[in-house]
Scaffold this active site. Structure first.
Site, PDB file in Angstrom:
ATOM      1  N   HIS A  91      -4.459   7.618  -3.071  1.00 34.18           N
ATOM      2  CA  HIS A  91      -3.409   7.106  -2.180  1.00 34.18           C
ATOM      3  C   HIS A  91      -3.780   5.671  -1.793  1.00 34.18           C
ATOM      4  O   HIS A  91      -4.891   5.431  -1.285  1.00 34.18           O
ATOM      5  CB  HIS A  91      -3.355   7.909  -0.876  1.00 34.18           C
ATOM      6  CG  HIS A  91      -2.906   9.329  -1.011  1.00 34.18           C
ATOM      7  ND1 HIS A  91      -1.623   9.732  -0.704  1.00 34.18           N
ATOM      8  CD2 HIS A  91      -3.572  10.454  -1.382  1.00 34.18           C
ATOM      9  CE1 HIS A  91      -1.520  11.049  -0.877  1.00 34.18           C
ATOM     10  NE2 HIS A  91      -2.690  11.513  -1.288  1.00 34.18           N
ATOM     11  N   HIS A 136      -5.411  11.824  -7.979  1.00 40.14           N
ATOM     12  CA  HIS A 136      -4.633  10.645  -7.563  1.00 40.14           C
ATOM     13  C   HIS A 136      -5.291   9.986  -6.368  1.00 40.14           C
ATOM     14  O   HIS A 136      -5.908  10.632  -5.539  1.00 40.14           O
ATOM     15  CB  HIS A 136      -3.183  11.026  -7.239  1.00 40.14           C
ATOM     16  CG  HIS A 136      -3.032  12.107  -6.210  1.00 40.14           C
ATOM     17  ND1 HIS A 136      -3.187  13.441  -6.496  1.00 40.14           N
ATOM     18  CD2 HIS A 136      -2.752  12.038  -4.891  1.00 40.14           C
ATOM     19  CE1 HIS A 136      -3.008  14.151  -5.401  1.00 40.14           C
ATOM     20  NE2 HIS A 136      -2.748  13.330  -4.403  1.00 40.14           N
ATOM     21  N   ASP A 196       4.766   7.059  -3.253  1.00 44.54           N
ATOM     22  CA  ASP A 196       4.751   8.396  -2.655  1.00 44.54           C
ATOM     23  C   ASP A 196       6.125   8.649  -2.040  1.00 44.54           C
ATOM     24  O   ASP A 196       6.672   7.810  -1.333  1.00 44.54           O
ATOM     25  CB  ASP A 196       3.658   8.470  -1.574  1.00 44.54           C
ATOM     26  CG  ASP A 196       3.357   9.906  -1.180  1.00 44.54           C
ATOM     27  OD1 ASP A 196       2.212  10.353  -1.356  1.00 44.54           O
ATOM     28  OD2 ASP A 196       4.289  10.603  -0.677  1.00 44.54           O
ATOM     29  N   ILE A 197       6.692   9.814  -2.341  1.00 42.78           N
ATOM     30  CA  ILE A 197       8.057  10.147  -1.909  1.00 42.78           C
ATOM     31  C   ILE A 197       8.115  10.448  -0.398  1.00 42.78           C
ATOM     32  O   ILE A 197       9.196  10.414   0.198  1.00 42.78           O
ATOM     33  CB  ILE A 197       8.599  11.343  -2.747  1.00 42.78           C
ATOM     34  CG1 ILE A 197      10.111  11.354  -2.810  1.00 42.78           C
ATOM     35  CG2 ILE A 197       8.051  12.659  -2.285  1.00 42.78           C
ATOM     36  CD1 ILE A 197      10.722  10.212  -3.565  1.00 42.78           C
TER      37      ILE A 197
HETATM   38  P1  AMP Z   1      -2.324  15.355  -1.739  1.00 42.68           P
HETATM   39  O1  AMP Z   1      -2.329  16.264  -2.945  1.00 42.68           O
HETATM   40  O2  AMP Z   1      -2.651  16.102  -0.474  1.00 42.68           O
HETATM   41  O3  AMP Z   1      -3.162  14.130  -1.932  1.00 42.68           O
HETATM   42  O4  AMP Z   1      -0.812  14.857  -1.528  1.00 42.68           O
HETATM   43  C1  AMP Z   1       0.075  14.710  -2.600  1.00 42.68           C
HETATM   44  C2  AMP Z   1       1.016  13.565  -2.306  1.00 42.68           C
HETATM   45  O5  AMP Z   1       1.982  13.523  -3.352  1.00 42.68           O
HETATM   46  C3  AMP Z   1       1.806  13.675  -0.987  1.00 42.68           C
HETATM   47  O6  AMP Z   1       1.596  12.495  -0.222  1.00 42.68           O
HETATM   48  C4  AMP Z   1       3.253  13.830  -1.438  1.00 42.68           C
HETATM   49  O7  AMP Z   1       4.175  13.188  -0.584  1.00 42.68           O
HETATM   50  C5  AMP Z   1       3.233  13.200  -2.826  1.00 42.68           C
HETATM   51  N1  AMP Z   1       4.242  13.726  -3.724  1.00 42.68           N
HETATM   52  C6  AMP Z   1       4.497  15.034  -4.016  1.00 42.68           C
HETATM   53  N2  AMP Z   1       5.510  15.131  -4.895  1.00 42.68           N
HETATM   54  C7  AMP Z   1       5.899  13.867  -5.175  1.00 42.68           C
HETATM   55  C8  AMP Z   1       6.909  13.296  -6.025  1.00 42.68           C
HETATM   56  N3  AMP Z   1       7.724  14.056  -6.763  1.00 42.68           N
HETATM   57  N4  AMP Z   1       7.041  11.947  -6.045  1.00 42.68           N
HETATM   58  C9  AMP Z   1       6.222  11.159  -5.304  1.00 42.68           C
HETATM   59  N5  AMP Z   1       5.258  11.628  -4.495  1.00 42.68           N
HETATM   60  C10 AMP Z   1       5.106  12.969  -4.435  1.00 42.68           C
END
Ligand code: AMP
Length: 129
Positions: free
Chosen positions: A95, A93, A29-30
């Site tokens: 976490h 996804h 996660d970025i």
């Molecule tokens: P959620 O949809 O609420 O479960 O969160 C989406 C997650 O994706 C967040 O924790 C973001 O930090 C992560 N995220 C979004 N864009 C990217 C990316 N390009 N690379 C890695 N993680 C990402």
């Protein structure tokens, strides 16, 4: 139109890849809650986790377990937590979050890492798979 995670899976957007198989892709996660925060994503772009077929859901869980065991070996932490949210990115996804305190599970306090640190964390996890 393909979403951001589909672009990551295709290599059109860079990611700190941890592992992949034929159905799932894992990357850091970025904007991590804690160092080692990893996302396990289905290669098929489905919005909500409980809309996956039973087979794809079970596969994602097995894949996430495999990656979580590697995160636990690679990253010192009390335990690896698992959350499914999807409010920001509508593509299934999981976490995986190395937990030190309850705060790490809240998505409030974020860690910032340099690209070199991200690369090194991804490599450490890869080496434990
Ligand atoms: P959620 O949809 O609420 O479960 O969160 C989406 C997650 O994706 C967040 O924790 C973001 O930090 C992560 N995220 C979004 N864009 C990217 C990316 N390009 N690379 C890695 N993680 C990402």
């Amino acid at each position: 139109m393909a979403g951001i995670f589909s672009k990551i899976i295709k290599g059109e957007i860079p990611s700190y890849k941890v592992y992949e198989d034929e159905k799932c892709y894992a990357f850091l996660d970025i904007n991590p809650n804690a160092v080692g925060h990893t996302l396990c994503v289905t290669k098929t772009e489905v919005d909500k986790i409980f809309d996956l077929s039973e087979e794809d859901y079970n596969h994602l869980m097995q894949f996430s377990r495999k990656v979580a065991l590697a995160v636990r070996k690679a990253i010192p932490c009390k335990r690896v937590g698992m959350s499914v949210i999807g409010l920001e990115v509508p593509h299934v996804h999981v976490h995986l979050i190395p937990l030190h305190t309850m705060e790490d599970a809240t998505f409030q306090n974020k860690q910032s890492l340099t690209p070199e640190e991200f690369k090194s964390v991804a490599k450490k996890i890869q080496n434990c798979i």
